[in-house]
Design a protein around this motif. Structure first.
Motif, PDB file in Angstrom:
ATOM      1  N   ALA A 176       0.834  -1.209   0.000  1.00 45.89           N
ATOM      2  CA  ALA A 176       0.000   0.000   0.000  1.00 45.89           C
ATOM      3  C   ALA A 176       0.871   1.262   0.000  1.00 45.89           C
ATOM      4  N   THR A 177       1.913   1.254   0.857  1.00 49.24           N
ATOM      5  CA  THR A 177       2.815   2.406   0.930  1.00 49.24           C
ATOM      6  C   THR A 177       3.584   2.573  -0.368  1.00 49.24           C
ATOM      7  N   LEU A 178       4.079   1.463  -0.925  1.00 48.23           N
ATOM      8  CA  LEU A 178       4.830   1.529  -2.172  1.00 48.23           C
ATOM      9  C   LEU A 178       3.959   2.041  -3.317  1.00 48.23           C
ATOM     10  N   GLU A 179       2.691   1.654  -3.316  1.00 46.26           N
ATOM     11  CA  GLU A 179       1.786   2.104  -4.371  1.00 46.26           C
ATOM     12  C   GLU A 179       1.544   3.601  -4.277  1.00 46.26           C
ATOM     13  N   ARG A 180       1.355   4.110  -3.063  1.00 48.64           N
ATOM     14  CA  ARG A 180       1.207   5.561  -2.865  1.00 48.64           C
ATOM     15  C   ARG A 180       2.480   6.291  -3.277  1.00 48.64           C
ATOM     16  N   ALA A 181       3.619   5.714  -2.922  1.00 48.25           N
ATOM     17  CA  ALA A 181       4.897   6.351  -3.225  1.00 48.25           C
ATOM     18  C   ALA A 181       5.131   6.440  -4.734  1.00 48.25           C
ATOM     19  N   LYS A 182       4.811   5.375  -5.455  1.00 44.92           N
ATOM     20  CA  LYS A 182       5.033   5.358  -6.900  1.00 44.92           C
ATOM     21  C   LYS A 182       4.242   6.447  -7.614  1.00 44.92           C
ATOM     22  N   LYS A 183       3.035   6.724  -7.119  1.00 49.06           N
ATOM     23  CA  LYS A 183       2.179   7.720  -7.765  1.00 49.06           C
ATOM     24  C   LYS A 183       2.736   9.136  -7.653  1.00 49.06           C
ATOM     25  N   SER A 184       3.652   9.354  -6.717  1.00 39.69           N
ATOM     26  CA  SER A 184       4.237  10.689  -6.556  1.00 39.69           C
ATOM     27  C   SER A 184       5.482  10.897  -7.429  1.00 39.69           C
ATOM     28  N   ASN A 185       5.841   9.867  -8.205  1.00 43.24           N
ATOM     29  CA  ASN A 185       6.943   9.955  -9.182  1.00 43.24           C
ATOM     30  C   ASN A 185       8.290  10.360  -8.597  1.00 43.24           C
ATOM     31  N   PRO A 186       8.810   9.625  -7.632  1.00 46.10           N
ATOM     32  CA  PRO A 186      10.179   9.907  -7.166  1.00 46.10           C
ATOM     33  C   PRO A 186      11.181   9.611  -8.269  1.00 46.10           C
ATOM     34  N   ILE A 187      12.308  10.291  -8.238  1.00 44.54           N
ATOM     35  CA  ILE A 187      13.331  10.056  -9.247  1.00 44.54           C
ATOM     36  C   ILE A 187      14.123   8.785  -8.938  1.00 44.54           C
ATOM     37  N   ASN A 188      14.098   8.349  -7.661  1.00 47.91           N
ATOM     38  CA  ASN A 188      14.774   7.116  -7.267  1.00 47.91           C
ATOM     39  C   ASN A 188      14.327   6.730  -5.859  1.00 47.91           C
ATOM     40  N   TYR A 189      14.681   5.509  -5.451  1.00 49.56           N
ATOM     41  CA  TYR A 189      14.398   5.006  -4.102  1.00 49.56           C
ATOM     42  C   TYR A 189      15.709   4.605  -3.440  1.00 49.56           C
ATOM     43  N   LEU A 190      15.751   4.720  -2.126  1.00 52.81           N
ATOM     44  CA  LEU A 190      16.905   4.283  -1.348  1.00 52.81           C
ATOM     45  C   LEU A 190      16.370   3.614  -0.094  1.00 52.81           C
ATOM     46  N   VAL A 191      16.658   2.323   0.064  1.00 55.88           N
ATOM     47  CA  VAL A 191      16.117   1.553   1.181  1.00 55.88           C
ATOM     48  C   VAL A 191      17.036   1.664   2.390  1.00 55.88           C
ATOM     49  N   LYS A 192      16.465   2.045   3.527  1.00 51.18           N
ATOM     50  CA  LYS A 192      17.237   2.158   4.766  1.00 51.18           C
ATOM     51  C   LYS A 192      17.297   0.797   5.466  1.00 51.18           C
ATOM     52  N   PRO A 193      18.412   0.526   6.169  1.00 53.23           N
ATOM     53  CA  PRO A 193      19.621   1.356   6.264  1.00 53.23           C
ATOM     54  C   PRO A 193      20.469   1.213   4.999  1.00 53.23           C
ATOM     55  N   PHE A 194      21.165   2.282   4.625  1.00 51.70           N
ATOM     56  CA  PHE A 194      21.980   2.236   3.421  1.00 51.70           C
ATOM     57  C   PHE A 194      23.410   2.665   3.737  1.00 51.70           C
ATOM     58  N   LYS A 195      24.330   2.207   2.903  1.00 49.69           N
ATOM     59  CA  LYS A 195      25.736   2.562   3.047  1.00 49.69           C
ATOM     60  C   LYS A 195      26.056   3.789   2.198  1.00 49.69           C
ATOM     61  N   GLU A 196      27.216   4.353   2.433  1.00 48.80           N
ATOM     62  CA  GLU A 196      27.639   5.554   1.720  1.00 48.80           C
ATOM     63  C   GLU A 196      27.652   5.335   0.207  1.00 48.80           C
ATOM     64  N   GLU A 197      28.181   4.190  -0.230  1.00 45.51           N
ATOM     65  CA  GLU A 197      28.256   3.909  -1.664  1.00 45.51           C
ATOM     66  C   GLU A 197      26.864   3.836  -2.276  1.00 45.51           C
ATOM     67  N   GLN A 198      25.902   3.279  -1.544  1.00 40.52           N
ATOM     68  CA  GLN A 198      24.533   3.180  -2.041  1.00 40.52           C
ATOM     69  C   GLN A 198      23.901   4.564  -2.177  1.00 40.52           C
ATOM     70  N   LEU A 199      24.217   5.455  -1.247  1.00 37.60           N
ATOM     71  CA  LEU A 199      23.700   6.821  -1.302  1.00 37.60           C
ATOM     72  C   LEU A 199      24.175   7.528  -2.567  1.00 37.60           C
ATOM     73  N   PHE A 200      25.476   7.462  -2.846  1.00 37.93           N
ATOM     74  CA  PHE A 200      26.010   8.178  -3.999  1.00 37.93           C
ATOM     75  C   PHE A 200      25.603   7.530  -5.317  1.00 37.93           C
ATOM     76  N   THR A 201      25.419   6.213  -5.312  1.00 39.42           N
ATOM     77  CA  THR A 201      24.898   5.546  -6.504  1.00 39.42           C
ATOM     78  C   THR A 201      23.476   5.998  -6.786  1.00 39.42           C
ATOM     79  N   ALA A 202      22.661   6.125  -5.744  1.00 40.45           N
ATOM     80  CA  ALA A 202      21.274   6.576  -5.913  1.00 40.45           C
ATOM     81  C   ALA A 202      21.233   7.998  -6.469  1.00 40.45           C
ATOM     82  N   ILE A 203      22.132   8.860  -5.992  1.00 37.55           N
ATOM     83  CA  ILE A 203      22.188  10.245  -6.491  1.00 37.55           C
ATOM     84  C   ILE A 203      22.618  10.253  -7.954  1.00 37.55           C
ATOM     85  N   GLU A 204      23.621   9.437  -8.297  1.00 35.42           N
ATOM     86  CA  GLU A 204      24.096   9.398  -9.677  1.00 35.42           C
ATOM     87  C   GLU A 204      22.997   8.911 -10.617  1.00 35.42           C
TER      88      GLU A 204
END
Length: 243
Positions: free
Chosen positions: A87-115
């Motif tokens: 339900a949450t993922l469906e609501r989130a998708k409708k708002s058109n995020p440019i990317n997702y990052l699942v917590k907890p995340f590492k530094e490399e995952q953060l910068f990959t998501a930004i790239e």
């Protein structure tokens, strides 16, 4: 530099992410812990990207905030979330995020998501934005994002004074600083798509907004002398309607 706002209701996580970004050369314009704080930050700042927690401890959550951002601010955002229910993922998708990052995340995952987010932005509207073939730079609307390992440096296009080719590299001189990227001059001027940029020589592109003088063999950008070949000189004179 690339400017980012963090919206996260856990202060320790927000500060940790802020430190990661700052160490890599990104500018954190603000940290907000709920919907109202985020709106207050966005009223005075316009970042390039928002890191937005789906779950906020307020009446309105991150998805509500995302919808407001889409309606009034038009700023791309990456959802950070530990939620996995449908339900949450469906609501989130409708708002058109440019990317997702699942917590907890590492530094490399953060910068990959930004790239990945920046690359998606650079391909959303081919009429407005392009990527260089080398992927060393992204042209997004009015700015150039230059890649250096895990970070992107932002240059405002209309602040570029001139660009000089040096082998397989380009030296980009702006009103503020100089940057070096791996690209060719011919491909690069095509990406800029602006009548204000003009090629004066096999090794130079200039911004005509900063042109102060034209001579037979050179032009001046502010106080700097730039060579110009005869063919380009004649073309420039015609372009500027000089008789």
């Amino acid at each position: 530099m690339v400017q980012i706002v963090i919206v996260e209701d856990e202060l320790i996580i927000a500060e940790d992410v802020s430190n990661m970004l700052t160490r890599k050369g990104y500018e954190v314009m603000g940290i907000a812990m709920d919907y109202d704080e985020a709106i207050a930050v966005l009223k005075v700042n316009k970042p390039d990207l928002i890191l937005l927690d789906v779950n906020l401890n307020s009446k309105k959550d991150g998805i509500d905030l995302a919808n407001t951002i889409n309606e009034f601010y038009g700023i791309p955002f990456i959802f950070t979330t530990s939620y996995s229910d449908s339900a949450t993922l469906e609501r989130a998708k409708k708002s058109n995020p440019i990317n997702y990052l699942v917590k907890p995340f590492k530094e490399e995952q953060l910068f990959t998501a930004i790239e990945i987010a920046l690359h998606k932005l650079a391909n959303q509207d081919k009429k407005e934005v392009e990527t260089t073939k080398s992927d060393e730079a992204l042209v997004i609307k009015d700015a150039l994002f230059i890649k250096d390992k895990f970070k992107y440096t932002k240059l405002i296009i209309n602040e570029i004074l001139w660009i000089k080719s040096d082998g397989n590299y380009l030296e980009i001189q702006t009103t503020q600083k100089e940057e070096l990227i791996r690209a060719t001059l011919s491909n690069f001027i095509e990406r800029l798509k602006s009548d204000t940029f003009f090629r004066t020589h096999k090794s130079y592109i200039i911004n005509l907004d900063f042109l102060t003088k034209i001579e037979t063999n050179c032009v001046y950008i502010q106080n700097t002398k730039i060579p110009i070949s005869k063919n380009y000189h004649d073309e420039l004179v015609k372009k500027l309607n000089i008789l």
